[in-house]
Design a protein around this motif. Structure first.
Motif, PDB file in Angstrom:
ATOM      1  N   GLN A 123      -6.856   4.498   7.722  1.00 17.96           N
ATOM      2  CA  GLN A 123      -6.635   3.628   6.665  1.00 17.96           C
ATOM      3  C   GLN A 123      -5.111   4.189   5.925  1.00 17.96           C
ATOM      4  O   GLN A 123      -4.109   3.317   5.650  1.00 17.96           O
ATOM      5  CB  GLN A 123      -7.338   3.646   5.445  1.00 17.96           C
ATOM      6  CG  GLN A 123      -8.585   2.838   5.582  1.00 17.96           C
ATOM      7  CD  GLN A 123      -8.355   1.411   6.017  1.00 17.96           C
ATOM      8  OE1 GLN A 123      -7.608   0.671   5.305  1.00 17.96           O
ATOM      9  NE2 GLN A 123      -9.072   0.979   6.845  1.00 17.96           N
ATOM     10  N   LEU A 124      -4.966   5.636   5.571  1.00 22.25           N
ATOM     11  CA  LEU A 124      -3.740   6.099   5.369  1.00 22.25           C
ATOM     12  C   LEU A 124      -2.592   5.964   6.039  1.00 22.25           C
ATOM     13  O   LEU A 124      -1.486   5.664   5.628  1.00 22.25           O
ATOM     14  CB  LEU A 124      -3.944   7.421   4.923  1.00 22.25           C
ATOM     15  CG  LEU A 124      -4.750   7.777   3.799  1.00 22.25           C
ATOM     16  CD1 LEU A 124      -5.461   9.088   3.718  1.00 22.25           C
ATOM     17  CD2 LEU A 124      -4.440   7.314   2.427  1.00 22.25           C
ATOM     18  N   LYS A 147      -1.898   3.773   8.340  1.00 21.44           N
ATOM     19  CA  LYS A 147      -1.281   2.271   8.255  1.00 21.44           C
ATOM     20  C   LYS A 147      -0.221   2.414   7.007  1.00 21.44           C
ATOM     21  O   LYS A 147       0.526   1.246   7.162  1.00 21.44           O
ATOM     22  CB  LYS A 147      -2.419   1.148   7.851  1.00 21.44           C
ATOM     23  CG  LYS A 147      -3.485   1.021   8.916  1.00 21.44           C
ATOM     24  CD  LYS A 147      -4.395   0.235   8.493  1.00 21.44           C
ATOM     25  CE  LYS A 147      -5.490   0.003   9.632  1.00 21.44           C
ATOM     26  NZ  LYS A 147      -6.608  -0.955   9.158  1.00 21.44           N
ATOM     27  N   GLN A 148      -0.276   3.061   6.195  1.00 19.46           N
ATOM     28  CA  GLN A 148       0.432   3.117   5.048  1.00 19.46           C
ATOM     29  C   GLN A 148       1.901   3.834   5.110  1.00 19.46           C
ATOM     30  O   GLN A 148       2.887   3.711   4.439  1.00 19.46           O
ATOM     31  CB  GLN A 148      -0.103   3.597   3.544  1.00 19.46           C
ATOM     32  CG  GLN A 148      -1.240   2.693   3.116  1.00 19.46           C
ATOM     33  CD  GLN A 148      -1.851   3.532   1.777  1.00 19.46           C
ATOM     34  OE1 GLN A 148      -1.082   3.731   0.961  1.00 19.46           O
ATOM     35  NE2 GLN A 148      -3.240   3.698   1.926  1.00 19.46           N
ATOM     36  N   ILE A 149       1.902   4.586   6.360  1.00 22.32           N
ATOM     37  CA  ILE A 149       3.268   5.500   6.828  1.00 22.32           C
ATOM     38  C   ILE A 149       3.138   5.260   8.231  1.00 22.32           C
ATOM     39  O   ILE A 149       3.223   6.100   9.005  1.00 22.32           O
ATOM     40  CB  ILE A 149       3.031   6.833   6.286  1.00 22.32           C
ATOM     41  CG1 ILE A 149       1.738   7.235   6.881  1.00 22.32           C
ATOM     42  CG2 ILE A 149       3.303   6.808   4.890  1.00 22.32           C
ATOM     43  CD1 ILE A 149       1.652   8.806   6.740  1.00 22.32           C
ATOM     44  N   ALA A 206       4.951   9.594   2.445  1.00 26.89           N
ATOM     45  CA  ALA A 206       5.587   8.445   1.952  1.00 26.89           C
ATOM     46  C   ALA A 206       6.808   8.518   0.852  1.00 26.89           C
ATOM     47  O   ALA A 206       7.760   7.908   1.005  1.00 26.89           O
ATOM     48  CB  ALA A 206       4.369   7.679   1.172  1.00 26.89           C
ATOM     49  N   MET A 259       0.864  -1.207   0.131  1.00 30.69           N
ATOM     50  CA  MET A 259       0.029  -0.026   0.098  1.00 30.69           C
ATOM     51  C   MET A 259       0.866   1.123  -0.025  1.00 30.69           C
ATOM     52  O   MET A 259       0.621   2.227  -0.410  1.00 30.69           O
ATOM     53  CB  MET A 259      -0.931  -0.003   1.169  1.00 30.69           C
ATOM     54  CG  MET A 259      -2.113  -1.200   1.177  1.00 30.69           C
ATOM     55  SD  MET A 259      -3.475  -0.350   0.315  1.00 30.69           S
ATOM     56  CE  MET A 259      -4.969  -0.819   1.427  1.00 30.69           C
ATOM     57  N   THR A 260       1.976   1.208   0.581  1.00 33.31           N
ATOM     58  CA  THR A 260       2.831   2.462   0.646  1.00 33.31           C
ATOM     59  C   THR A 260       3.354   2.858  -0.679  1.00 33.31           C
ATOM     60  O   THR A 260       3.347   3.912  -1.118  1.00 33.31           O
ATOM     61  CB  THR A 260       3.949   2.305   1.525  1.00 33.31           C
ATOM     62  OG1 THR A 260       3.604   1.927   2.730  1.00 33.31           O
ATOM     63  CG2 THR A 260       5.061   3.580   1.728  1.00 33.31           C
ATOM     64  N   GLU A 261       3.485   1.771  -1.670  1.00 32.00           N
ATOM     65  CA  GLU A 261       3.952   1.812  -2.931  1.00 32.00           C
ATOM     66  C   GLU A 261       2.933   2.964  -3.624  1.00 32.00           C
ATOM     67  O   GLU A 261       3.083   3.677  -4.398  1.00 32.00           O
ATOM     68  CB  GLU A 261       3.939   0.370  -3.704  1.00 32.00           C
ATOM     69  CG  GLU A 261       4.311   0.553  -5.272  1.00 32.00           C
ATOM     70  CD  GLU A 261       5.860   1.050  -5.473  1.00 32.00           C
ATOM     71  OE1 GLU A 261       6.613   0.645  -4.339  1.00 32.00           O
ATOM     72  OE2 GLU A 261       6.073   1.447  -6.393  1.00 32.00           O
ATOM     73  N   GLN A 262       1.586   2.515  -3.120  1.00 34.24           N
ATOM     74  CA  GLN A 262       0.548   3.423  -3.985  1.00 34.24           C
ATOM     75  C   GLN A 262       0.755   4.725  -3.440  1.00 34.24           C
ATOM     76  O   GLN A 262       0.619   5.674  -4.332  1.00 34.24           O
ATOM     77  CB  GLN A 262      -0.924   2.672  -3.317  1.00 34.24           C
ATOM     78  CG  GLN A 262      -2.046   3.305  -4.019  1.00 34.24           C
ATOM     79  CD  GLN A 262      -2.917   2.575  -3.557  1.00 34.24           C
ATOM     80  OE1 GLN A 262      -3.335   1.946  -2.593  1.00 34.24           O
ATOM     81  NE2 GLN A 262      -4.196   2.744  -4.300  1.00 34.24           N
ATOM     82  N   LEU A 263       1.137   5.047  -2.314  1.00 33.75           N
ATOM     83  CA  LEU A 263       0.905   6.592  -1.976  1.00 33.75           C
ATOM     84  C   LEU A 263       2.300   7.243  -2.668  1.00 33.75           C
ATOM     85  O   LEU A 263       2.065   8.281  -3.219  1.00 33.75           O
ATOM     86  CB  LEU A 263       1.197   6.761  -0.408  1.00 33.75           C
ATOM     87  CG  LEU A 263      -0.172   6.530   0.079  1.00 33.75           C
ATOM     88  CD1 LEU A 263       0.190   6.868   1.791  1.00 33.75           C
ATOM     89  CD2 LEU A 263      -0.906   7.788  -0.180  1.00 33.75           C
ATOM     90  N   LYS A 264       3.500   6.679  -2.497  1.00 33.23           N
ATOM     91  CA  LYS A 264       4.662   7.275  -3.082  1.00 33.23           C
ATOM     92  C   LYS A 264       4.455   7.437  -4.598  1.00 33.23           C
ATOM     93  O   LYS A 264       5.469   8.143  -4.892  1.00 33.23           O
ATOM     94  CB  LYS A 264       5.843   6.535  -2.450  1.00 33.23           C
ATOM     95  CG  LYS A 264       6.186   5.258  -3.151  1.00 33.23           C
ATOM     96  CD  LYS A 264       7.205   4.222  -2.608  1.00 33.23           C
ATOM     97  CE  LYS A 264       7.240   3.068  -3.036  1.00 33.23           C
ATOM     98  NZ  LYS A 264       8.239   2.033  -2.191  1.00 33.23           N
TER      99      LYS A 264
END
Length: 113
Positions: A27-28, A30-32, A106, A1-6
């Protein structure tokens, strides 16, 4: 999911843009996972402290974050100290958090990889 943000790009943000909801925040964040939501002057922000072996390395990282901010046209607070840089992202126009802040957080993490 971090891939998605960055891999995303910040969007232009106006004063009427929506802040992230409580559900989106859950939700967000969790990605960072190394970032912490903080509230200052009733404004929610994202903050992370990065540690370095010396001032020169901390300064180089702070400069990389500044370049990222200019590229995204989204600007954080950067506190540079000996061996430490604290980055705080929030969206000034809405006095709170927008998805842009999570994207930039991210991307900030990616600067170290």
């Amino acid at each position: 999911m971090t891939e998605q943000l960055k891999t995303q790009v910040c969007e232009a943000c106006r004063a009427d843009a929506p802040k992230v909801s409580e559900e989106e925040l859950a939700q967000l964040i969790k990605q960072i996972p190394d970032w912490v939501p903080v509230v200052r002057d009733d404004v929610m922000m994202l903050e992370r402290e990065y540690k370095f072996k010396n001032f020169k390395l901390a300064l180089a990282f702070a400069n990389q974050v500044a370049e990222l901010a200019e590229a995204e046209f989204h600007h954080p607070s950067i506190l540079l100290e000996w061996g430490k840089v604290t980055i705080t992202w929030w969206t000034h126009a809405i006095h709170g958090l927008h998805k842009n802040d999570f994207i930039c957080a991210a991307k900030t993490d990616e600067l170290l990889s």
